[in-house]
Design a protein around this motif. Structure first.
Motif, PDB file in Angstrom:
ATOM      1  N   UNK A  50      12.152  -0.143  -7.301  1.00  0.00           N
ATOM      2  CA  UNK A  50      13.047   0.985  -7.511  1.00  0.00           C
ATOM      3  C   UNK A  50      12.627   1.739  -8.774  1.00  0.00           C
ATOM      4  N   UNK A  51      12.948   3.015  -8.805  1.00  0.00           N
ATOM      5  CA  UNK A  51      12.738   3.861  -9.982  1.00  0.00           C
ATOM      6  C   UNK A  51      13.990   4.705 -10.189  1.00  0.00           C
ATOM      7  N   UNK A  52      14.261   5.039 -11.437  1.00  0.00           N
ATOM      8  CA  UNK A  52      15.417   5.876 -11.742  1.00  0.00           C
ATOM      9  C   UNK A  52      15.062   6.795 -12.905  1.00  0.00           C
ATOM     10  N   UNK A  53      15.123   8.105 -12.661  1.00  0.00           N
ATOM     11  CA  UNK A  53      14.857   9.073 -13.721  1.00  0.00           C
ATOM     12  C   UNK A  53      16.067   9.185 -14.637  1.00  0.00           C
ATOM     13  N   UNK A  54      15.789   9.453 -15.903  1.00  0.00           N
ATOM     14  CA  UNK A  54      16.850   9.745 -16.853  1.00  0.00           C
ATOM     15  C   UNK A  54      16.401  10.896 -17.752  1.00  0.00           C
ATOM     16  N   UNK A  55      17.193  11.219 -18.750  1.00  0.00           N
ATOM     17  CA  UNK A  55      16.888  12.375 -19.600  1.00  0.00           C
ATOM     18  C   UNK A  55      15.566  12.182 -20.331  1.00  0.00           C
ATOM     19  N   UNK A  56      15.313  10.982 -20.809  1.00  0.00           N
ATOM     20  CA  UNK A  56      14.116  10.737 -21.606  1.00  0.00           C
ATOM     21  C   UNK A  56      12.875  10.475 -20.771  1.00  0.00           C
ATOM     22  N   UNK A  57      13.030   9.921 -19.589  1.00  0.00           N
ATOM     23  CA  UNK A  57      11.877   9.572 -18.763  1.00  0.00           C
ATOM     24  C   UNK A  57      12.313   8.894 -17.488  1.00  0.00           C
ATOM     25  N   UNK A  58      11.959   7.611 -17.346  1.00  0.00           N
ATOM     26  CA  UNK A  58      12.421   6.891 -16.161  1.00  0.00           C
ATOM     27  C   UNK A  58      12.410   5.387 -16.415  1.00  0.00           C
ATOM     28  N   UNK A  59      13.114   4.688 -15.523  1.00  0.00           N
ATOM     29  CA  UNK A  59      13.234   3.232 -15.522  1.00  0.00           C
ATOM     30  C   UNK A  59      12.707   2.735 -14.187  1.00  0.00           C
ATOM     31  N   UNK A  60      12.028   1.595 -14.207  1.00  0.00           N
ATOM     32  CA  UNK A  60      11.559   1.055 -12.928  1.00  0.00           C
ATOM     33  C   UNK A  60      11.534  -0.469 -12.964  1.00  0.00           C
ATOM     34  N   UNK A  61      11.596  -1.055 -11.747  1.00  0.00           N
ATOM     35  CA  UNK A  61      11.439  -2.488 -11.558  1.00  0.00           C
ATOM     36  C   UNK A  61      10.342  -2.680 -10.519  1.00  0.00           C
ATOM     37  N   UNK A  62       9.411  -3.577 -10.799  1.00  0.00           N
ATOM     38  CA  UNK A  62       8.318  -3.813  -9.858  1.00  0.00           C
ATOM     39  C   UNK A  62       7.858  -5.267  -9.962  1.00  0.00           C
ATOM     40  N   UNK A  63       7.037  -5.677  -8.989  1.00  0.00           N
ATOM     41  CA  UNK A  63       6.476  -7.031  -8.982  1.00  0.00           C
ATOM     42  C   UNK A  63       4.964  -6.934  -9.137  1.00  0.00           C
ATOM     43  N   UNK A  64       4.462  -7.650 -10.119  1.00  0.00           N
ATOM     44  CA  UNK A  64       3.019  -7.753 -10.300  1.00  0.00           C
ATOM     45  C   UNK A  64       2.542  -8.913  -9.447  1.00  0.00           C
ATOM     46  N   UNK A  65       1.823  -8.593  -8.373  1.00  0.00           N
ATOM     47  CA  UNK A  65       1.401  -9.612  -7.416  1.00  0.00           C
ATOM     48  C   UNK A  65       0.157  -9.132  -6.690  1.00  0.00           C
TER      49      UNK A  65
END
Length: 336
Positions: A50-65
């Motif tokens: 998932x990714x989520x934009x915000x005022x400063x930039x963005x947030x994300x969650x991912x799996x390194x695999x």
């Protein structure tokens, strides 16, 4: 004057170098000319849970695999679940914070894609996410479901709740067990309530009713048998073996219906017995008209049982490796 000029140049050079090291590869993260209109590239969005934009930039969650099997399922020698914050500066995405939520070796990691949402707690946006974590192979059958809530603006702040158990026939593709105590949650009641409420919505764990929380409830017959006999009942490859004495409990409810699996049936004038494939051996007393567990266990290999009557009350139990022992059902000790 020359020394001051030289010092200024060195500071500028060091500053530029430091910033360059924190800048994400622009071939992966492309921005438009306007900072406010900057877009997360498809190459990043597609490999993120998932990714989520915000005022400063963005947030994300991912799996390194190295072995993703889709967006929500991963199997590798090392699977790492990571949350990150990025800001936009000079039309470039710069990573500012990163937190490792889970690091698993030789495991399967399955994200619950049906239970992802953002909720505001104490005026802070938290991302809620959960995943089932299980070992590859059959040696360790225990599984865990992890529940996280992550501050989307500061991934350094996150909370975790763990539920540990084993697959169970009471529900589809879930595990039945218990929550692992987390004293850190006690320090923040609002967070604790939110993350437990989140867990109550999960289909990855068995949701007990208030009555089912009691060990005496018939749906907990496996747990009670294990407790009464002080025995391990979940095996990767193996079985408990011969027992000097067996403790059990009578139930009026039909235990056959909640055991599940392929079954072998044996019957005489006193008992109706059902042995489930590599799982439980359950009895029904025809005189008392009550059900009772005889042997409770499950495994991946070697614990399948063949049963036969030696006399009216004694059975012979033979395992896959041809080892056998006899049990007199009339000598089972019953507990409430």
């Amino acid at each position: 004057m020359k020394k001051i000029h030289l010092l200024f140049c060195l500071i500028l050079l060091f500053s530029c170098k430091e910033k360059k090291e924190n800048v994400v590869n622009t071939s992966d993260l492309k921005t438009e000319n306007s900072t406010s209109d900057s877009q997360i590239s498809d190459s990043i969005a597609n490999v993120s849970i998932l990714t989520k934009k915000n005022i400063e930039g963005f947030f994300r969650v991912f799996v390194k695999s190295n072995e993703p099997r889709g967006k929500y399922f991963y199997a590798d020698t090392l699977n790492i679940l990571i949350a990150e914050n990025y800001i936009i500066k000079n039309n470039k995405f710069i990573k500012t914070k990163s937190s490792t939520l889970l690091e698993g070796e030789w495991n399967y990691l399955e994200i619950d894609s049906a239970n992802l949402y953002i909720q505001k707690i104490n005026n802070v946006d938290f991302q809620f996410i959960s995943a089932n974590d299980s070992f590859q192979g059959k040696a360790i059958p225990e599984q865990s479901v992890h529940f996280w809530m992550i501050n989307t603006n500061n991934v350094s702040e996150y909370y975790e709740l763990i539920y540990s158990g084993y697959p169970n026939n009471l529900c589809t593709e879930c595990i039945k067990g218990n929550f692992v105590e987390n004293k850190n949650l006690d320090k923040n009641p609002s967070v604790k309530k939110a993350i437990y409420d989140f867990a109550k919505k999960s289909k990855l764990i068995y949701q007990k009713t208030n009555d089912e929380k009691k060990i005496s409830h018939f749906k907990n017959f496996r747990d009670k048998w294990q407790q009464d006999n002080q025995a391990e009942i979940n095996w990767g490859a193996g079985y408990g073996g011969e027992m000097d004495e067996v403790f059990s409990t009578y139930y009026k409810e039909n235990l056959f219906d909640i055991s599940g699996g392929t079954e072998t049936v044996l019957e005489n004038k006193n008992y109706y017995l059902t042995s489930f494939f590599r799982s439980d051996l359950i009895g029904f007393d025809k005189q008392k008209k009550l059900y009772f567990p005889i042997i409770v266990e499950s495994c991946a290999h070697f614990c399948n049982k063949e049963i036969e009557f030696v006399n009216d009350h004694t059975i012979k139990i033979t395992y896959e490796d041809d080892k056998s022992w006899e049990l007199d059902l009339s000598k089972i000790k019953f507990k409430e």
